[in-house]
Design an enzyme around this catalytic site. Structure first.
Site, short mmCIF file in Angstrom:
data_model
loop_
_atom_site.label_atom_id
_atom_site.label_comp_id
_atom_site.label_asym_id
_atom_site.label_seq_id
_atom_site.Cartn_x
_atom_site.Cartn_y
_atom_site.Cartn_z
CG HIS A 178 -0.46 0.18 2.53
ND1 HIS A 178 -0.19 -0.87 3.38
CD2 HIS A 178 -0.16 1.30 3.22
CE1 HIS A 178 0.24 -0.40 4.53
NE2 HIS A 178 0.28 0.92 4.46
CG ASP A 207 0.50 -4.25 2.86
OD1 ASP A 207 1.00 -3.72 1.86
OD2 ASP A 207 -0.31 -3.68 3.61
CB SER A 219 2.72 1.63 6.37
OG SER A 219 1.46 1.66 7.00
#
Length: 703
Positions: A83, A220, A639
């Site tokens: 992402h 991810d 992240s």
């Protein structure tokens, strides 16, 4: 005797540190914290963590100013989340070559894809410059004067460091609510190329259904490469002549896995927390910021997803925009739910009563920290802050028309300087980034929604036009704007000094919107400096009252370390487990006909259903583990943060928190808050079995 006493005091202080809480700056890591890390299983020396070219912190990067990442090879490969690379993947995708849908693997250096406006930044060093700024009077300045001083000193420090190395620059950031200031030296690399990504079905597996939830099976990750000047190995603008960067330090990828209770550490760039925030500030966050944000985004996203599901070309244009919007839509909902269920505001008030008692007994900050005054100041600006959030969520970056209307006063004026009538602005053709039908419907729906949720005094003047000329029909008004305003005419000269300019309905709309924004800003700024000072004094009082304990500053997108252990939590009356398996993702894939977020290509089901996953199988559990939990302290910006074991080996990438952790930006609950990471063995498995990325696997050399 004295030495024993000091050692005992250090041990007692270390015991007071929560091993699963804290976003610690590394250059001045408190000794108590480092000792606690060692007690939990950290094996590196402090120098191996921070000092010198071989320090572990040199493998960690700020990824494009909104995520974190880690260098994993001697030729500059960088792992971050899928992402985090999503917009780069989207920007290279077309209906014919949809890398979001199908994934991407560059089999040669020449196939690696360059990206505009992306970078990685390495932290070189950090230092405390509070005394220097205090000597210049920063504590007696308003916010505008402070900003000017910080900017000026930042330029001075950058000019000085560039005299040593022209590729470096310095940023100054406030810590501890402005009670301290640190200067950080960075080196930025702007030639960053996409190398590998799995299909979106895996990189976003679970989608909004699983976002902020556990259990997770999302793969991810994405892979980029840093390129550098071939002569200096330093930063350089994109050039076909650039070569892969040779980093000072890269992380060793480990296939050894982890066990329940093992040491785990993240190093990354957490964006923003507010754990020193007062009870009054939390109430404002809940009711004037989170609630309006969630309400408006919910309305907008309903329109977006309907159009995206109807047209593949539209989906490609809006996938990244939708993901960005929905992430903090769900975050706002979850945070407010946690604030209420845990009773955080009342907890804060009780703690503030303790600080007040300490203040009364010591006189510390008497006449400066005033809780009654703080309450009054927050109440004065509450409605304006709430209206500003509705304004921002309605008009900023929600549709192309408003974006252009608000950009008018910032655009470069072109044409002859000595002939005003020939001066013009120009909108470039960005039709590949937005869809007119979706754009117009979102605009009309949000115009109506804004009016229903704010007081009359916050309505821009064009609402009267909607009523008188369009009978209150927002769709007709939006159709009129798109048809009649020159704002939507790309690559056409817009002459700014002609009478027709101010008469244009798009220009009028922009002026009306900016007028309301200006009013709201002025109203909010009347109390903002006073509130900031109160919050600064509140933080200072906490630090003084608990001066025998180490304290970390709120996150501000500077490098931080968090440490803790691998482990689950209680989901109601049941243990969560600390990892997920290949079997669990196949079970979800079986629901793909009913839940769109669980759909995946047949090859993915085939690979994950294999009876034997070889070297990727965990030696202890006998399972192929996909994602896992730790109690590391993370937030947005983390992240892509590397998750290290006690030896500094890479075991995963942080990508999310659990639903129960959504209030941790203001209150960390060690019983519930968890960091969700993708197991690095899952990452390597996908590169191997799906991508057949042999050249990358050899380069990474996982152990």
């Amino acid at each position: 005797m004295k030495k024993k006493t000091l050692l005992l005091a250090a041990m007692m202080s270390a015991a007071a540190v929560h091993a699963d809480e804290g976003m610690w700056t590394i250059y001045n890591l408190p000794p108590q914290v480092y000792e606690a890390m060692q007690g939990e299983g950290f094996k590196l020396t402090y120098d191996e963590l921070y000092n010198g070219d071989n320090a572990l912190k040199n493998a960690v990067v700020n990824f494009s100013g909104y995520c974190s990442g880690v260098v994993v090879s001697p030729d500059g490969l960088v792992f971050t989340n899928h992402h985090c690379g999503f917009e780069a993947i989207r920007s290279h995708s077309t209906v014919e070559h949809d890398y979001m849908l199908n994934g991407f693997y560059a089999k040669t250096y020449e196939e690696e894809l360059p990206n505009e406006n992306m970078f990685v930044s390495f932290m070189v060093e950090q230092s405390d410059i509070t005394g220097r700024l205090q000597a210049l009077g920063i504590d007696n300045m308003g916010s505008k004067e402070q900003a000017a001083l910080l900017d000026s000193l930042q330029n001075v420090l950058t000019d000085s460091i560039k005299g040593i190395d022209s590729t470096l620059h310095v940023d100054i950031d406030a810590f501890y609510e402005g009670n301290r200031y640190y200067a950080t030296t960075y080196q930025d690399f702007t030639d960053l190329r996409l190398v590998f990504t799995v299909p979106k079905s895996m990189g976003k597996f679970g989608g909004e259904t699983d976002n902020w939830m556990w259990p997770r099976q999302t793969c991810d990750f994405s892979v980029f490469r840093i390129y550098a000047d071939p002569k200096t190995n330093g930063p350089a603008a994109y050039s076909k002549d650039n070569v892969p960067y040779r980093p000072k330090r890269w992380a060793q990828v480990s296939l050894q896995g982890y066990k329940d209770g093992d040491y785990a550490m993240t190093i990354g760039y957490p964006g923003s927390t507010s754990r020193y925030l007062s009870s009054y500030g939390i109430k404002e966050m809940r009711d004037a910021e989170n609630a309006p944000r969630a309400q408006v985004r919910g309305v907008k996203q309903d329109v977006m997803i309907r159009h995206m599901r109807a047209d593949e070309a539209v989906r490609i244009k809006y996938d990244s925009k939708y993901a960005q919007s929905s992430n903090y839509w769900k975050n706002s909902i979850g945070m407010n739910k946690c604030i209420d269920s845990i009773g955080i505001i009342n907890q804060k008030r009780a703690y503030e009563a303790r600080i007040k008692a300490y203040q009364d007994s010591t006189g510390y900050l008497k006449g400066k920290l005033d809780f009654d005054k703080m309450k009054e100041l927050y109440e004065l600006r509450f409605e304006d802050v709430k209206a500003m959030m509705y304004w921002s969520e309605t008009f900023r970056r929600t549709n192309e028309f408003c974006t252009r209307a608000m950009a008018l006063d910032r655009m470069e004026v072109m044409g002859p300087k000595n002939k005003k009538s020939k001066q013009y602005i120009l909108f470039s053709d960005n039709s590949d980034e937005w869809d007119e039908a979706l754009d117009k419907e979102v605009f009309a729906v949000l115009l109506k929604n804004y009016r229903e949720h704010v007081a009359q005094k916050y309505l821009p003047k064009f609402y009267a036009t909607i009523d008188t000329q369009f009978g209150g029909d927002y769709t007709k008004y939006v159709d009129y704007l798109y048809k009649n305003s020159f704002l939507m005419k790309s690559e056409e000269k817009i002459y700014v000094n002609r009478k027709s300019y101010l008469k244009d309905p798009g220009v009028q709309l922009g002026l009306d919107m900016l007028e309301i924004r200006s009013m709201l800003r002025d109203n909010i700024m009347r109390t903002s400096d006073s509130i900031a000072n109160m919050e600064k004094f509140l933080c200072a009082a906490k630090l003084r009252m608990e001066e025998d304990m180490p304290h970390y500053s709120d996150a501000n997108f500077t490098m931080r370390l968090s440490y803790g252990q691998v482990g689950g939590f209680m989901l109601g009356d049941k243990p969560s487990g600390y990892y997920t398996t290949a079997e669990s993702i196949v079970e979800k894939m079986d629901k793909g006909d009913r839940i769109i977020d669980y759909q995946a290509e047949p090859i993915m089901r085939e690979l994950l259903s294999a009876p034997d996953h070889g070297a990727y199988t965990d030696p202890v559990t006998g399972k192929f583990q996909l994602c896992f939990l730790t109690n590391n302290d993370i937030t947005g910006g983390n992240s892509g943060s590397p998750m290290f074991d006690g030896n500094g080996n890479l075991i995963g990438l942080a990508f999310d928190g659990n639903w129960d952790s959504l209030s941790s930006d203001i209150n960390f609950d060690s019983r519930l808050a968890r960091c969700i990471g993708v197991d690095i063995r899952y990452v390597i498995f996908m590169m191997d079995k799906w991508g057949h990325a042999d050249r990358l696997l050899k380069e990474i050399n996982a152990k």
